[in-house]
Design a protein around this motif. Structure first.
Motif, PDB file in Angstrom:
ATOM      1  N   LEU A 113      21.695 -12.422  41.479  1.00 58.49           N
ATOM      2  CA  LEU A 113      21.024 -12.417  40.195  1.00 58.49           C
ATOM      3  C   LEU A 113      20.561 -11.321  39.780  1.00 58.49           C
ATOM      4  O   LEU A 113      19.642 -10.432  40.686  1.00 58.49           O
ATOM      5  CB  LEU A 113      19.675 -13.435  40.425  1.00 58.49           C
ATOM      6  N   GLY A 114      20.936 -10.372  38.801  1.00 62.29           N
ATOM      7  CA  GLY A 114      20.760  -9.164  38.257  1.00 62.29           C
ATOM      8  C   GLY A 114      19.194  -9.104  38.077  1.00 62.29           C
ATOM      9  O   GLY A 114      18.807  -7.907  38.683  1.00 62.29           O
ATOM     10  N   HIS A 115      18.606  -9.730  37.565  1.00 63.89           N
ATOM     11  CA  HIS A 115      17.054  -9.609  37.362  1.00 63.89           C
ATOM     12  C   HIS A 115      16.208  -9.555  38.798  1.00 63.89           C
ATOM     13  O   HIS A 115      15.346  -8.565  39.002  1.00 63.89           O
ATOM     14  CB  HIS A 115      16.350 -10.819  36.753  1.00 63.89           C
ATOM     15  N   ASP A 116      16.792 -10.384  39.630  1.00 61.41           N
ATOM     16  CA  ASP A 116      16.039  -9.965  41.164  1.00 61.41           C
ATOM     17  C   ASP A 116      16.672  -8.740  41.812  1.00 61.41           C
ATOM     18  O   ASP A 116      15.763  -8.320  42.469  1.00 61.41           O
ATOM     19  CB  ASP A 116      16.621 -11.333  42.004  1.00 61.41           C
TER      20      ASP A 116
ATOM     21  N   ARG B 173      17.188  -5.918  40.246  1.00 60.49           N
ATOM     22  CA  ARG B 173      16.515  -4.995  39.434  1.00 60.49           C
ATOM     23  C   ARG B 173      15.328  -4.645  40.412  1.00 60.49           C
ATOM     24  O   ARG B 173      14.858  -3.657  40.559  1.00 60.49           O
ATOM     25  CB  ARG B 173      16.537  -5.288  38.131  1.00 60.49           C
ATOM     26  N   ILE B 174      14.567  -5.976  40.553  1.00 61.26           N
ATOM     27  CA  ILE B 174      13.122  -5.939  41.097  1.00 61.26           C
ATOM     28  C   ILE B 174      13.318  -5.112  42.646  1.00 61.26           C
ATOM     29  O   ILE B 174      12.544  -4.338  42.870  1.00 61.26           O
ATOM     30  CB  ILE B 174      12.644  -7.371  41.267  1.00 61.26           C
TER      31      ILE B 174
ATOM     32  N   ASP C 126      13.960  -1.618  42.499  1.00 64.24           N
ATOM     33  CA  ASP C 126      12.447  -0.970  42.160  1.00 64.24           C
ATOM     34  C   ASP C 126      11.580  -0.719  43.588  1.00 64.24           C
ATOM     35  O   ASP C 126      11.130   0.232  43.859  1.00 64.24           O
ATOM     36  CB  ASP C 126      11.693  -1.664  41.289  1.00 64.24           C
TER      37      ASP C 126
ATOM     38  N   ARG D  12      15.098  -2.628  56.326  1.00 65.27           N
ATOM     39  CA  ARG D  12      14.263  -3.695  57.123  1.00 65.27           C
ATOM     40  C   ARG D  12      12.860  -4.091  56.161  1.00 65.27           C
ATOM     41  O   ARG D  12      12.495  -5.133  56.282  1.00 65.27           O
ATOM     42  CB  ARG D  12      13.828  -2.991  58.599  1.00 65.27           C
TER      43      ARG D  12
ATOM     44  N   CYS E  57      14.012  -6.272  53.681  1.00 65.78           N
ATOM     45  CA  CYS E  57      14.048  -7.399  54.120  1.00 65.78           C
ATOM     46  C   CYS E  57      12.703  -8.290  54.653  1.00 65.78           C
ATOM     47  O   CYS E  57      12.513  -9.457  54.634  1.00 65.78           O
ATOM     48  CB  CYS E  57      15.058  -7.499  55.542  1.00 65.78           C
ATOM     49  N   ASP E  58      11.724  -7.277  54.932  1.00 67.70           N
ATOM     50  CA  ASP E  58      10.425  -7.977  55.059  1.00 67.70           C
ATOM     51  C   ASP E  58       9.880  -8.729  54.022  1.00 67.70           C
ATOM     52  O   ASP E  58       9.291  -9.812  53.856  1.00 67.70           O
ATOM     53  CB  ASP E  58       9.699  -6.799  55.796  1.00 67.70           C
TER      54      ASP E  58
ATOM     55  N   PHE F 225      14.632 -14.206  47.055  1.00 69.54           N
ATOM     56  CA  PHE F 225      15.280 -13.509  45.925  1.00 69.54           C
ATOM     57  C   PHE F 225      16.975 -14.195  46.165  1.00 69.54           C
ATOM     58  O   PHE F 225      17.346 -14.222  47.115  1.00 69.54           O
ATOM     59  CB  PHE F 225      15.117 -12.144  46.470  1.00 69.54           C
TER      60      PHE F 225
ATOM     61  N   ARG G 165      12.622 -11.167  63.742  1.00 64.97           N
ATOM     62  CA  ARG G 165      12.212  -9.942  63.443  1.00 64.97           C
ATOM     63  C   ARG G 165      10.520  -9.788  63.272  1.00 64.97           C
ATOM     64  O   ARG G 165      10.011  -8.886  63.840  1.00 64.97           O
ATOM     65  CB  ARG G 165      13.077  -9.319  62.408  1.00 64.97           C
ATOM     66  N   ILE G 166      10.181 -10.611  62.450  1.00 63.33           N
ATOM     67  CA  ILE G 166       8.781 -10.820  62.053  1.00 63.33           C
ATOM     68  C   ILE G 166       8.000 -10.666  63.373  1.00 63.33           C
ATOM     69  O   ILE G 166       6.975 -10.072  63.529  1.00 63.33           O
ATOM     70  CB  ILE G 166       8.480 -11.776  60.923  1.00 63.33           C
TER      71      ILE G 166
ATOM     72  N   PHE H 123      15.698 -23.061  43.544  1.00 65.76           N
ATOM     73  CA  PHE H 123      17.179 -22.937  43.271  1.00 65.76           C
ATOM     74  C   PHE H 123      17.939 -24.297  43.469  1.00 65.76           C
ATOM     75  O   PHE H 123      17.449 -25.236  44.177  1.00 65.76           O
ATOM     76  CB  PHE H 123      17.914 -22.148  44.495  1.00 65.76           C
TER      77      PHE H 123
ATOM     78  N   CYS I 193      11.251  -7.242  30.721  1.00 67.86           N
ATOM     79  CA  CYS I 193      12.027  -8.042  31.761  1.00 67.86           C
ATOM     80  C   CYS I 193      11.444  -8.278  32.920  1.00 67.86           C
ATOM     81  O   CYS I 193      11.586  -9.114  33.788  1.00 67.86           O
ATOM     82  CB  CYS I 193      13.517  -7.365  31.710  1.00 67.86           C
ATOM     83  N   ASP I 194      10.666  -7.194  33.377  1.00 63.72           N
ATOM     84  CA  ASP I 194       9.854  -7.407  34.610  1.00 63.72           C
ATOM     85  C   ASP I 194       9.025  -8.630  34.532  1.00 63.72           C
ATOM     86  O   ASP I 194       8.787  -9.394  35.555  1.00 63.72           O
ATOM     87  CB  ASP I 194       9.298  -5.957  35.157  1.00 63.72           C
TER      88      ASP I 194
ATOM     89  N   GLN J  41      10.810 -11.944  34.620  1.00 64.62           N
ATOM     90  CA  GLN J  41      11.682 -12.148  35.801  1.00 64.62           C
ATOM     91  C   GLN J  41      10.349 -12.716  37.030  1.00 64.62           C
ATOM     92  O   GLN J  41      10.594 -13.596  37.662  1.00 64.62           O
ATOM     93  CB  GLN J  41      11.976 -10.984  36.716  1.00 64.62           C
TER      94      GLN J  41
ATOM     95  N   GLN K 173      10.052 -16.560  39.200  1.00 63.11           N
ATOM     96  CA  GLN K 173       9.772 -16.416  40.683  1.00 63.11           C
ATOM     97  C   GLN K 173       8.607 -17.000  41.136  1.00 63.11           C
ATOM     98  O   GLN K 173       8.634 -17.312  42.283  1.00 63.11           O
ATOM     99  CB  GLN K 173      10.124 -14.942  41.114  1.00 63.11           C
TER     100      GLN K 173
ATOM    101  N   SER L  60      15.809 -14.973  31.665  1.00 63.53           N
ATOM    102  CA  SER L  60      15.862 -14.662  33.163  1.00 63.53           C
ATOM    103  C   SER L  60      15.159 -13.605  33.437  1.00 63.53           C
ATOM    104  O   SER L  60      14.787 -13.291  34.813  1.00 63.53           O
ATOM    105  CB  SER L  60      17.298 -14.705  33.478  1.00 63.53           C
ATOM    106  N   GLY L  61      15.014 -12.607  32.508  1.00 67.20           N
ATOM    107  CA  GLY L  61      14.496 -11.217  32.920  1.00 67.20           C
ATOM    108  C   GLY L  61      15.617 -10.125  32.966  1.00 67.20           C
ATOM    109  O   GLY L  61      15.800  -9.082  33.139  1.00 67.20           O
ATOM    110  N   LEU L  62      16.994 -10.501  32.670  1.00 61.99           N
ATOM    111  CA  LEU L  62      18.288  -9.845  32.503  1.00 61.99           C
ATOM    112  C   LEU L  62      18.149  -9.134  31.328  1.00 61.99           C
ATOM    113  O   LEU L  62      17.615  -9.773  30.124  1.00 61.99           O
ATOM    114  CB  LEU L  62      19.274 -10.738  32.537  1.00 61.99           C
TER     115      LEU L  62
END
Lengths: 243, 243, 243, 243, 243, 243, 243
Positions: free
Chosen positions: A83-86, A88-89, A92, A116, A119-120, A134, B88-89, G17, G119-120, G123, G127, G156-158
């Motif tokens: 998902l492109g919007h996810d 982008r977040i 950032d 990492r 991923c947290d 995400f 990991r957490i 989802f 878009c932020d 998005q 979520q 979607s935020g795209l």
């Protein structure tokens, strides 16, 4: 009722387990990745290459201005599928993590630490109610004091290191191609050509300059840069994938 | 409706009991552990051994850089089976608990106290709404003022001490092997060989150096260290499990 | 739909009544207790005895280091049946309540006040959303200024005082045995032997030293202590339950 | 689906109305009261009497130490029927309300004000989400500046004043008996005997001293006291209900 | 499923619309009012009368001490039909609003402003999640600078002004009677007699003094007072409704 | 199940989309408006007219004191159709917005700004969980520096400007009538007569003075005022709608 | 049950989802856009053009005062398709973002940064629980230091950049027309005519001046302005779309 899929019920509420120990929402988010545009990364002896497919979403879409390969810091680049919007977040977030690390420790962040930390965040979105995971996989490439690193993150919050890796709709085809032709003793230039040919195999149609974005991090300078349109065009021709 | 599994309804909401007094979400989280990669721990006279299986998730996966046995503190190591992101957490929590203990009391944390604190977190995730249980079992080995300790934590927040223990997909096979051959009067070296053979029995294929990680805590020095690739290779050969 | 149990619907949401005025979640939590390992308590003239069954959860489980009878304060001990992780949390609460009482009032907490405070926590977990009831029954024994006290707490937050009481899978068998042979004019030693025989009746197999933990509070000294392995072994033989 | 009770759906969510204007959760909580142990109160010329049934929950239950009639303040007593854990909480609230009133206004709280404050709490638990109603009815007796007062509170938050009232499983039988024999011109002693006979009628078996608790508030002294075992025994015999 | 009522689904969640634009929870709350004890109000030239039915809920219920007509302020009275516990809460709100108005503005609150403020509370309980509507209709009578006012509030938060109005189970019968015999040129005394006859028509049985409460606000003095038992008895006889 | 309406499921939860991109709760709230009492507004050359139907809800309802046309500020009036309790709340908001604007900017609020601010509140109630949309349409008329303005707000938060507009059960009939006879070159007096005839067409019965409320804002003085009963009566006769 | 649509269940809860990796609520919000009034944007050599369709919602709707093309800042304009109330909120956000940027950085915001910030917000609404996505697509046109920019944002935020783009019910027809006739070497005047013809093709009926709003940003002056009614009329005639 008898025609309902077996997973019924377990996928409705957030962040819960199914009887077979799976987190369906996470599996479905991974499906969003599998339906995304293809992206890939390749480690070479003197750099890490990132290549991303992009698509024209409409006839008059200004696709040349669509960014799919991103600078995260001077020494790290990233691309993503899903998902492109996810995405982008998360890009950032990645930039924020890198900047904060420089401010706090006065040194560039390591690639794995960056992955990492991303991923947290992803893991938390799979364990807490009120949010969804995400739907995106990041491919992060960079060069830090440990050398060149290539990491792919999953919607679950898992991440692994790779010599070469892909995500999105073309993942399997790219992986199959890379497995056959990848060689760790390679240059950035060779890796770009290899990656373009692998992408060509996944897309099953000629590649045009507007269809790909390419970036790489150089091992000696530790600098990330993106290729110009002319450079991309030149590589497409060298790779022989334009027809 | 008549083909629905008997547990229907009780597993959807978080943290509630079924009529037979079970917490289904916790049972399902345990199922996630049972599907995880195998890990094991063995107490010997002069140390505690931790061995973890790892797998190549893709042909060009850099599996040698995948960590499955972790240093928690100088005197404690840990491994886990189940969801890698959850693991990991919890490893991060374990390190934090150990560091805080040193800062507060100026002495290393006891292994059991560490395990209990981890399990208090796990229990809370089974009793409160808005979160799901952790889908992971930690195997913690260490040496404290009471001597060598080997503890396994469950997703429920239960923990038990063992002479030898395993988790993950190969748990039963490893346990069966260990039950037959384990002897408390053993050295670290013998325990490593025993563990590798037990793992070999569970995997039903030859073990390569990239497939295992090994760590141990020495009783006299109270220090945790991980084996180098060469050491692992050497032990694999001594154990005769490479073919 | 016609094969659904009659309680369907009332047990899904937290803390609500069924048409017959029952709190199903509380009933199910009590079922978790009924499936737990057996524990029991017996009042004698000169002390209160607590005995708990423990089980080997795996062949190489270090069961001798598994604690099921706990010191709460110098003058109070406790054991429990039900979910072990919930039990541990409540034991921690009990200790905290006892310590706070000493700090605030500069005297030891009464057994009943301790039990009532624990039960206030338990009751709150049956009336508020976002949590589940505790799936555990505590048996608390102690000696305070009113003398020897033996209390059992329910998952609902109810508590009652007893001369002798049991919880867990063997509750009924133990109770039946105690009802037949219990006499209030007894010593701690006799009470231990009586309790071991009652437990033997419930388990329907010989008792080994690793299978039981025993503690008691002495009326004159008001001190709680746990029996050593040797003492347990000696009582098992006196009770004639080892075969 | 066709065998579902007509109320289905309305009783699942908290604090909502059914089409016929009822609050099912409140009705079900009242059912919990109707299944509780019997309690009753009787106004006499010189005092208010409270009598509560208690039951042995197990053969070795120390039922003589089970309290079902409670002092709330020096001039007010209370008993209850329904969920014991809920009752205990409300008795605690009652004591708190009484103490606060003394501290704030430097005078004893009126019985009705106490009852109304309890009922404001009960009402809130029927109108707000996230909690369930209290499954308990309090019978409060006391003497204040307006004289003797006897109030019963419902799970809904309703309360009424009575000359004589009962709650719990024996409510109907007790009420029937009292209706026939109650006379407002009576003494505390006569009221106790009347109450015991009414309870006897409800239980349909002889009353033993361990089965009842008795308390009363005296009009002239405005003091609440509970009867000793000997006094209870003596009244049981005077009432002729022991066989 | 085919026997489910048509409204199914729309009445379960709080504060939502049905396809026909209704708020079912509000309609159901109004049903609670329709099942309540009857109450009524009548405007006369020199005052506003409030009359409320009350019922004996048990043979020994002290119904004479049950209040159904309430003083809100010196110049305003109120009664209600519907859930008694909800009504008590709203009466408390009304008194609070009146007191606050005096404290803030140093003058008595207008009747309509009081009613509107109550109704703002009621409306909020129909639009926000986590609460249910109030199942009660207030009839408020008073005399302010604009003269005599008689207002009835609905569970929805609507309110209307009336010459004469009723609520509860007898609403329709009372209204029918009043419509036939009501005359705006009447005295308080005549209005009381009219109201008692209307109530008599609704109840279809003779009225006893314990069955009604009566209050009124006088136009010239602007004072609310409730009738004594003797006065009520006298009016019952004048109205000829005692048999 | 097969007889369930097609919209099933989408209308239960708050603020979510149906597959065809509709917000059902908003559509249902609009249905509440369509069932409301009729209201209308007409722009004329020298003013904006607001007319509202009102109904007797009971025989002795004091309908003449029921307000349906409201002064919002000296230069703005408003009426509404739909749920009366919701309407009252929004009228209060409108007045608050107008007063705050004067306090902040020292000038009267523009009509459109007022309408937009109201609609921002309405929109928020369609996008956030825990509340339901407002079941009401406001018709706002006023004169500001841009001249005469007539705006109608929808439950969705949409608003439009009109020459003439209606809401409620008679909307369609009024609109049809106005479309045929409306002329922008008209006076306030003619607009009132036109509006009454349009309302008459919608109600299909003679109009009495108690059935309508009328207000208007004058262009030159920029002042809102409501007609007296005598004025309304006079206009009813001029319009010839009383029979 | 067998006639339920395949997506059943996944569209009820917020932000989750489906098994095929889609966010249904987002897809449904996009459907709301597809049902909206048509809007479009075209980049030319010397400016960016925005054209929006508007409709008469009632016969006496003052459609000429309905704004569908908005000034966001001096150098940026925007229009939208979808839910009008959601669109208004996002336009307000856009203006706020632009103003804040000027205040913080003392320079005009870039078009893409504005779009990304919008878009932020979008998005986040896909979520997090407790809100629904925005049912609106913004078309933003402006001129910043990088030159002319034309961006369309999705629910979607795209967001993507375009040479020419459309949204709403006529999107496909407009796009088809533009694809055939669009040429990047064009003037603002030619782009307006092109856009009107494309809109004419989508609507399949003659265009009147009240049906369209037109705005554009000039490249050299970097100023946004909207066309007057006379200018619109003139362009309609030049484009030959009035019949």
């Amino acid at each position: 009722m008898s025609f309902m899929p077996a997973s019924m019920g377990y996928d409705r509420a957030l962040t819960i387990f199914s009887p077979d120990g799976k987190l369906y929402q996470v599996e479905y988010a991974a499906e969003a990745v599998r339906r995304g545009w293809t992206s890939l990364g390749i480690k070479s002896e003197n750099g890490v290459v990132l290549i991303a497919e992009r698509r024209k979403v409409a006839p008059l879409h200004d696709v040349m201005n669509l960014e799919k390969v991103f600078a995260v810091d001077t020494h790290i680049g990233a691309t993503f599928s899903g998902l492109g919007h996810d995405g982008r977040i998360l890009i950032d977030y990645a930039r924020l993590i890198a900047v904060r690390h420089r401010l706090t420790f006065d040194e560039p962040v390591d690639v794995e630490l960056l992955a990492r930390t991303i991923c947290d965040i992803k893991q938390a979105y799979t364990q807490q109610a009120g949010v969804r995971p995400f739907g995106v996989s990041l491919i992060i490439g960079g060069v830090d004091r440990k050398g060149a690193e290539l990491v792919k993150t999953e919607p679950s919050g898992l991440y692994f290191k790779y010599y070469a890796v892909a995500a999105g709709a073309g993942e399997q085809a790219v992986i199959n191609y890379l497995e056959k032709y990848y060689n760790v003793k390679t240059t950035v230039e060779e890796a770009i050509i290899l990656g373009l040919r692998a992408l060509r195999a996944a897309l099953e149609e000629p590649l045009k300059v507007e269809r790909v974005e390419i970036g790489y991090v150089d091992v000696s300078s530790k600098l990330f840069r993106k290729l110009s349109i002319e450079e991309v065009q030149s590589f497409l021709e060298k790779a022989g994938v334009t027809s």
